[in-house]
Design a protein around this motif. Structure first.
Motif, PDB file in Angstrom:
ATOM      1  N   GLU A  81       5.403  -3.157  -3.263  1.00 23.38           N
ATOM      2  CA  GLU A  81       6.557  -3.927  -3.747  1.00 23.38           C
ATOM      3  C   GLU A  81       6.124  -5.234  -4.405  1.00 23.38           C
ATOM      4  N   LYS A  82       5.138  -5.891  -3.817  1.00 25.74           N
ATOM      5  CA  LYS A  82       4.679  -7.186  -4.332  1.00 25.74           C
ATOM      6  C   LYS A  82       4.004  -7.042  -5.688  1.00 25.74           C
ATOM      7  N   THR A  83       3.208  -5.989  -5.852  1.00 24.66           N
ATOM      8  CA  THR A  83       2.429  -5.813  -7.080  1.00 24.66           C
ATOM      9  C   THR A  83       3.127  -4.946  -8.118  1.00 24.66           C
ATOM     10  N   LYS A  84       4.192  -4.232  -7.693  1.00 23.59           N
ATOM     11  CA  LYS A  84       4.867  -3.247  -8.541  1.00 23.59           C
ATOM     12  C   LYS A  84       3.875  -2.198  -9.056  1.00 23.59           C
ATOM     13  N   LYS A  85       2.965  -1.814  -8.178  1.00 24.77           N
ATOM     14  CA  LYS A  85       2.024  -0.738  -8.442  1.00 24.77           C
ATOM     15  C   LYS A  85       2.362   0.441  -7.536  1.00 24.77           C
ATOM     16  N   HIS A  86       2.273   1.629  -8.101  1.00 20.08           N
ATOM     17  CA  HIS A  86       2.580   2.818  -7.322  1.00 20.08           C
ATOM     18  C   HIS A  86       1.524   3.052  -6.243  1.00 20.08           C
ATOM     19  N   CYS A  87       1.987   3.542  -5.102  1.00 23.20           N
ATOM     20  CA  CYS A  87       1.104   4.066  -4.059  1.00 23.20           C
ATOM     21  C   CYS A  87       1.541   5.503  -3.818  1.00 23.20           C
ATOM     22  N   VAL A  88       0.841   6.431  -4.440  1.00 25.82           N
ATOM     23  CA  VAL A  88       1.212   7.851  -4.404  1.00 25.82           C
ATOM     24  C   VAL A  88       0.461   8.543  -3.281  1.00 25.82           C
ATOM     25  N   ALA A  92      -1.597   8.665   4.407  1.00 25.40           N
ATOM     26  CA  ALA A  92      -1.818   7.422   3.677  1.00 25.40           C
ATOM     27  C   ALA A  92      -2.226   6.287   4.601  1.00 25.40           C
ATOM     28  N   ALA A  93      -1.869   6.373   5.871  1.00 24.02           N
ATOM     29  CA  ALA A  93      -2.228   5.360   6.853  1.00 24.02           C
ATOM     30  C   ALA A  93      -2.253   6.003   8.227  1.00 24.02           C
ATOM     31  N   THR A  94      -2.978   5.393   9.151  1.00 20.26           N
ATOM     32  CA  THR A  94      -3.066   5.916  10.518  1.00 20.26           C
ATOM     33  C   THR A  94      -2.431   4.981  11.535  1.00 20.26           C
ATOM     34  N   THR A  95      -1.895   3.841  11.103  1.00 23.84           N
ATOM     35  CA  THR A  95      -1.203   2.922  11.997  1.00 23.84           C
ATOM     36  C   THR A  95       0.134   2.528  11.390  1.00 23.84           C
ATOM     37  N   VAL A  96       1.049   2.125  12.256  1.00 21.02           N
ATOM     38  CA  VAL A  96       2.360   1.667  11.790  1.00 21.02           C
ATOM     39  C   VAL A  96       2.201   0.408  10.952  1.00 21.02           C
ATOM     40  N   GLU A  97       1.351  -0.490  11.395  1.00 22.97           N
ATOM     41  CA  GLU A  97       1.147  -1.741  10.678  1.00 22.97           C
ATOM     42  C   GLU A  97       0.667  -1.497   9.256  1.00 22.97           C
ATOM     43  N   ASP A  98      -0.282  -0.564   9.095  1.00 23.11           N
ATOM     44  CA  ASP A  98      -0.782  -0.281   7.749  1.00 23.11           C
ATOM     45  C   ASP A  98       0.278   0.374   6.867  1.00 23.11           C
ATOM     46  N   CYS A  99       1.175   1.135   7.466  1.00 22.24           N
ATOM     47  CA  CYS A  99       2.279   1.697   6.676  1.00 22.24           C
ATOM     48  C   CYS A  99       3.112   0.573   6.069  1.00 22.24           C
ATOM     49  N   TRP A 100       3.413  -0.439   6.872  1.00 25.87           N
ATOM     50  CA  TRP A 100       4.177  -1.575   6.357  1.00 25.87           C
ATOM     51  C   TRP A 100       3.381  -2.350   5.318  1.00 25.87           C
ATOM     52  N   LYS A 101       2.081  -2.473   5.513  1.00 23.69           N
ATOM     53  CA  LYS A 101       1.259  -3.190   4.536  1.00 23.69           C
ATOM     54  C   LYS A 101       1.248  -2.470   3.188  1.00 23.69           C
ATOM     55  N   LEU A 102       1.197  -1.145   3.220  1.00 25.09           N
ATOM     56  CA  LEU A 102       1.271  -0.383   1.979  1.00 25.09           C
ATOM     57  C   LEU A 102       2.571  -0.665   1.244  1.00 25.09           C
ATOM     58  N   VAL A 103       3.676  -0.637   1.994  1.00 24.48           N
ATOM     59  CA  VAL A 103       4.986  -0.876   1.391  1.00 24.48           C
ATOM     60  C   VAL A 103       5.050  -2.278   0.803  1.00 24.48           C
ATOM     61  N   GLN A 104       4.648  -3.248   1.577  1.00 21.96           N
ATOM     62  CA  GLN A 104       4.732  -4.627   1.125  1.00 21.96           C
ATOM     63  C   GLN A 104       3.871  -4.855  -0.122  1.00 21.96           C
ATOM     64  N   THR A 105       2.675  -4.274  -0.136  1.00 23.22           N
ATOM     65  CA  THR A 105       1.769  -4.486  -1.260  1.00 23.22           C
ATOM     66  C   THR A 105       2.280  -3.800  -2.517  1.00 23.22           C
ATOM     67  N   GLY A 128       5.655   6.937 -18.318  1.00 23.15           N
ATOM     68  CA  GLY A 128       6.465   5.894 -17.716  1.00 23.15           C
ATOM     69  C   GLY A 128       7.606   6.441 -16.883  1.00 23.15           C
ATOM     70  N   LEU A 129       7.357   7.530 -16.133  1.00 25.17           N
ATOM     71  CA  LEU A 129       8.365   8.135 -15.273  1.00 25.17           C
ATOM     72  C   LEU A 129       8.141   7.705 -13.823  1.00 25.17           C
ATOM     73  N   PRO A 130       9.195   7.655 -13.017  1.00 24.69           N
ATOM     74  CA  PRO A 130       8.997   7.435 -11.580  1.00 24.69           C
ATOM     75  C   PRO A 130       8.139   8.553 -11.001  1.00 24.69           C
ATOM     76  N   VAL A 131       7.290   8.225 -10.056  1.00 25.29           N
ATOM     77  CA  VAL A 131       6.455   9.251  -9.435  1.00 25.29           C
ATOM     78  C   VAL A 131       7.296  10.040  -8.427  1.00 25.29           C
ATOM     79  N   ASP A 132       6.878  11.275  -8.154  1.00 25.15           N
ATOM     80  CA  ASP A 132       7.639  12.129  -7.245  1.00 25.15           C
ATOM     81  C   ASP A 132       7.583  11.631  -5.809  1.00 25.15           C
ATOM     82  N   MET A 133       6.452  11.052  -5.417  1.00 28.18           N
ATOM     83  CA  MET A 133       6.247  10.605  -4.040  1.00 28.18           C
ATOM     84  C   MET A 133       5.818   9.147  -4.090  1.00 28.18           C
ATOM     85  N   ASP A 134       6.704   8.243  -3.705  1.00 26.81           N
ATOM     86  CA  ASP A 134       6.415   6.817  -3.817  1.00 26.81           C
ATOM     87  C   ASP A 134       5.907   6.258  -2.496  1.00 26.81           C
ATOM     88  N   VAL A 135       5.784   4.944  -2.431  1.00 23.46           N
ATOM     89  CA  VAL A 135       5.188   4.308  -1.254  1.00 23.46           C
ATOM     90  C   VAL A 135       6.042   4.506  -0.008  1.00 23.46           C
TER      91      VAL A 135
END
Length: 482
Positions: free
Chosen positions: A185-192, A170-183, A418-425
């Motif tokens: 959480e902020k948008t309440k959109k799944h990142c599968v 999903a990402a190739t840098t540590v910083e981008d991993c955190w950006k995925l998480v933050q985004t 409307g179920l939780p996804v198996d693999m979340d952000v």
């Protein structure tokens, strides 16, 4: 240690990796700054401020979507396969297809064999995918582009109100991993994270066996991606065709950890009652890649530029320790001449399971591996509901023996119900971050490095929501036409 870390960050910046040190958490809610560089650093968001969890996406059930309208970006082998598979799932409407090359987009459109889809085509411009993400009539962006584009595209999709599903990593840098998480959480959109190996039949069987206590306490797991594709890395042709070669030149570590790690992390309840604590990693030198380059250069001067280049070590071995005291061994090798192996091993206090060599095998205690008849009885009793319900359809539609279709179908079914996804952000980030962290360890004589806790302490109370125990599944499959 201080100088090594600074040299590595300087090198990472020069190659565009942007890798930072491991996360040092002072409490369960906030990642605070360390007192000195000798603490192996900390992770900051792009704003440079300490990160606080905005919303816990673990177990989050987004509002149900009756018809999931999908845009797919990246239409090479993975992307075009997704187009075909998704078109068979009821409750899906493919609204957009995007690739740099028009012919790829048109070819992907021709793979749609069921009614109800009339996607717009986006191509040519580097930012064409952004226009697709900006549409208001799309719910999900499905990303199958080269690795470095996964995180930026997923982040942009979520920022534009779309759920994101991205190929691995999903990402190739540590910083981008955190950006995925933050985004997320902020948008309440799944990142599968589209880790198809979590849906292979044997991996699903071992997950359910673990949930039923068959293995006893889980002690150790092993996973790998060993797949000789060395010469094909040099292939030249369409745009971005050699992006993977560039990764193998610029980065020395486990570049593709999630195939082996994902199923084991689910068994060990990582991010849901357990978490990965730290890792050590080592790589061989390159014994193979320069040889490929020299052989190709004999008949084509173009390849001389790749001779005497510093390549990633052929075999990388990384070992992870969890806070529960378990260990995970991961291996990555795409250039050594050896048989394909996607090792999956689960070892517990009472039983063991292993796949590769095929077929998968199971043993109880220190007895020999079960025979075919005994294993078949075990499968009949413990195969999770999704296999019993969807196995034949998955085999028929295909994708790595059916696991690709099972992955896509399950994600759509979760979104529609409307179920939780198996693999979340948090899974996307914690599984993918092993790549850049392994690079740091390799560059520093296999020194241990902490693995960030992307849940910021919530792993202690998050509960497993996994496919092995799910009894859902209302989404049907359209009739298959020739």
């Amino acid at each position: 240690m201080k100088n090594n870390r600074r040299d590595f960050i300087k090198l990472a910046g020069a190659t565009g990796l942007g890798i930072m040190g491991a996360c040092s958490l002072k409490n369960s809610n906030t990642a605070e700054s360390p007192k000195s560089d000798s603490e192996l650093g900390h992770i900051k968001t792009e704003s440079g401020k300490s990160y606080t969890q905005l919303f816990n996406m673990s177990g989050y059930a987004a509002p149900a979507i009756e018809t999931v309208r999908v845009g797919i970006v990246g239409l090479g082998n993975r992307g075009v396969g997704a187009v075909s598979r998704l078109s068979y799932i009821e409750g899906v409407e493919i609204k957009g297809l995007c690739d740099l090359l028009e012919e790829r987009a048109e070819a992907a459109k021709s793979k749609i064999k069921t009614p109800g889809h009339n996607p717009n085509i986006y191509f040519g411009a580097e930012d064409a995918w952004m226009k697709m993400c900006q549409r208001e009539d799309i719910d999900l962006i499905y990303i199958a582009t080269p690795w470095p584009l996964h995180a930026p595209m997923a982040i942009y999709a979520m920022e534009n109100g779309k759920h994101a599903a991205t190929e691995i990593p999903a990402a190739t840098t540590v910083e981008d991993c955190w950006k995925l998480v933050q985004t997320s959480e902020k948008t309440k959109k799944h990142c599968v994270i589209l880790e198809n190996c979590c849906y292979d039949f044997f991996e699903l069987l071992t997950l359910n066996l673990a949930r039923q206590g068959f293995f006893g306490e889980i002690i150790h797991g092993e996973g790998a991606y060993i797949h000789e594709i060395g010469e094909s890395l040099f292939h030249r042709g369409n745009p971005n065709e050699r992006w993977r070669l560039k990764q193998n030149i610029a980065r020395n570590g486990n570049l593709y950890p999630t195939h082996g790690l994902g199923p084991i992390a689910q068994v060990m309840k990582v991010n849901r009652g357990n978490r990965m604590d730290y890792l050590v990693s080592t790589s061989t030198k390159d014994f193979m890649m320069n040889g490929y380059a020299k052989e190709l250069a004999k008949s084509d001067d173009y390849y001389k530029q790749f001779v005497n280049t510093t390549y990633r070590g052929n075999m990388n071995t990384s070992v992870i320790k969890t806070v529960a005291g378990q260990t995970i061994m991961l291996q990555h090798d795409v250039t050594t001449l050896r048989p394909y192996s996607r090792l999956h091993l689960i070892s517990g206090t009472e039983a063991t399971a292993q796949k590769y060599p095929l077929p998968g095998r199971i043993a109880v205690g220190d007895n020999d591996w079960m025979g075919p008849d005994e294993l078949k009885k075990l499968e009949e009793e413990y195969n999770p509901p999704i296999i019993k319900m969807m196995r034949e359809m998955a085999l028929k539609i295909g994708g790595h023996g059916g696991m690709d279709f099972l992955m896509d179908w399950r994600m759509i079914d979760c979104l529609r119900n409307g179920l939780p996804v198996d693999m979340d952000v948090y899974d996307a980030a914690s599984w993918s971050v092993i790549g850049p962290l392994s690079e740091w360890s390799v560059a520093n004589r296999s020194m241990p490095i902490d693995i960030p806790d992307f849940t910021l302490g919530k792993w202690k109370t998050n509960t497993p929501h996994d496919i092995a125990l799910s009894k859902g599944g209302t989404t049907k499959v359209r009739s298959i036409q020739s």
